[in-house]
Design a protein around this motif. Sequence first.
Motif, short mmCIF file in Angstrom:
data_model
loop_
_atom_site.label_atom_id
_atom_site.label_comp_id
_atom_site.label_asym_id
_atom_site.label_seq_id
_atom_site.Cartn_x
_atom_site.Cartn_y
_atom_site.Cartn_z
N PHE A 1 0.83 -1.19 0.00
CA PHE A 1 0.00 0.00 0.00
C PHE A 1 0.87 1.25 0.00
N LEU A 2 0.62 2.11 -0.96
CA LEU A 2 1.31 3.40 -1.03
C LEU A 2 0.25 4.48 -0.83
N VAL A 3 0.56 5.45 0.01
CA VAL A 3 -0.45 6.43 0.39
C VAL A 3 0.02 7.83 -0.02
N PHE A 4 -0.89 8.58 -0.62
CA PHE A 4 -0.60 9.93 -1.11
C PHE A 4 -1.69 10.89 -0.64
N ASP A 5 -1.27 12.12 -0.35
CA ASP A 5 -2.25 13.13 0.04
C ASP A 5 -3.04 13.64 -1.16
N ASP A 6 -2.39 13.60 -2.30
CA ASP A 6 -2.94 14.29 -3.46
C ASP A 6 -3.27 13.29 -4.57
N GLN A 7 -4.44 13.44 -5.15
CA GLN A 7 -4.85 12.51 -6.20
C GLN A 7 -3.88 12.52 -7.37
N ARG A 8 -3.41 13.71 -7.75
CA ARG A 8 -2.49 13.78 -8.89
C ARG A 8 -1.20 13.01 -8.61
N ASP A 9 -0.71 13.12 -7.37
CA ASP A 9 0.50 12.38 -7.01
C ASP A 9 0.26 10.88 -7.13
N ALA A 10 -0.88 10.45 -6.62
CA ALA A 10 -1.21 9.01 -6.66
C ALA A 10 -1.27 8.54 -8.10
N GLU A 11 -1.90 9.34 -8.95
CA GLU A 11 -2.06 8.93 -10.34
C GLU A 11 -0.72 8.96 -11.09
N SER A 12 0.12 9.93 -10.77
CA SER A 12 1.47 9.96 -11.38
C SER A 12 2.26 8.73 -10.97
N ALA A 13 2.19 8.39 -9.70
CA ALA A 13 2.90 7.21 -9.21
C ALA A 13 2.37 5.96 -9.91
N LEU A 14 1.05 5.90 -10.04
CA LEU A 14 0.44 4.74 -10.69
C LEU A 14 0.91 4.60 -12.13
N HIS B 1 -7.37 3.94 -4.92
CA HIS B 1 -8.68 4.30 -4.39
C HIS B 1 -8.53 5.32 -3.27
N PHE B 2 -9.60 6.03 -3.03
CA PHE B 2 -9.61 7.08 -2.03
C PHE B 2 -10.07 6.49 -0.71
N ASP B 3 -9.27 6.67 0.31
CA ASP B 3 -9.61 6.15 1.63
C ASP B 3 -10.33 7.24 2.41
N GLU B 4 -11.62 7.07 2.59
CA GLU B 4 -12.40 8.14 3.22
C GLU B 4 -12.03 8.33 4.69
N ASP B 5 -11.55 7.27 5.33
CA ASP B 5 -11.19 7.40 6.74
C ASP B 5 -10.00 8.34 6.91
N THR B 6 -9.01 8.17 6.05
CA THR B 6 -7.79 8.96 6.20
C THR B 6 -7.77 10.16 5.27
N GLU B 7 -8.74 10.20 4.34
CA GLU B 7 -8.77 11.23 3.30
C GLU B 7 -7.46 11.27 2.52
N LYS B 8 -6.95 10.09 2.24
CA LYS B 8 -5.75 9.98 1.42
C LYS B 8 -6.03 9.04 0.25
N TRP B 9 -5.20 9.17 -0.76
CA TRP B 9 -5.29 8.29 -1.92
C TRP B 9 -4.34 7.13 -1.73
N GLU B 10 -4.83 5.95 -1.99
CA GLU B 10 -4.04 4.75 -1.75
C GLU B 10 -3.83 4.03 -3.08
N VAL B 11 -2.58 3.73 -3.37
CA VAL B 11 -2.25 2.91 -4.53
C VAL B 11 -1.89 1.53 -4.01
#
Length: 129
Positions: A31-44, A59-69
């Motif tokens: 699991f890789l976690v990003f604050d920003d959707q763009r960062d998550a998508e770039s990493a992906l 996917h977006f983790d609503e509990d942590t409000e972070k994007w998870e790859v």
Amino acid sequence: MQFPDDDNGQMLAAMADSGIDLTKALDVDFFLVFDDQRDAESALETLTSEQGDNDLEVHFDEDTEKWEVIVCFNMVPEYDALVAKETALNTFAQEFDGISDGWGVMQHQDGDGEFADDHDHDHDHDHHH
């Protein structure tokens, strides 16, 4: 088998206790976690170009409000191999302002469909900060 007394070792011990054969390759989700959707998508995108057709999802983790790859590797879950992979992924994630947030294994590996989509990875077990 003896496992080191840390998060990864405890996780492996728990897997062994639950009857998982740790000498066979299985699908391990990192699991890789990003604050920003763009960062998550770039990493992906970067992972996709490096890994080819590996199982990857964001996917977006609503509990942590972070994007998870979630990056899935089929590998033998050896302690050293897991640590090395996690370290490499953490270095990778940092390039995109993210972090590696541990790994998990879906129970019922043998194509048991009802668990395949159940993202119930055990956040309690293996959370690194």
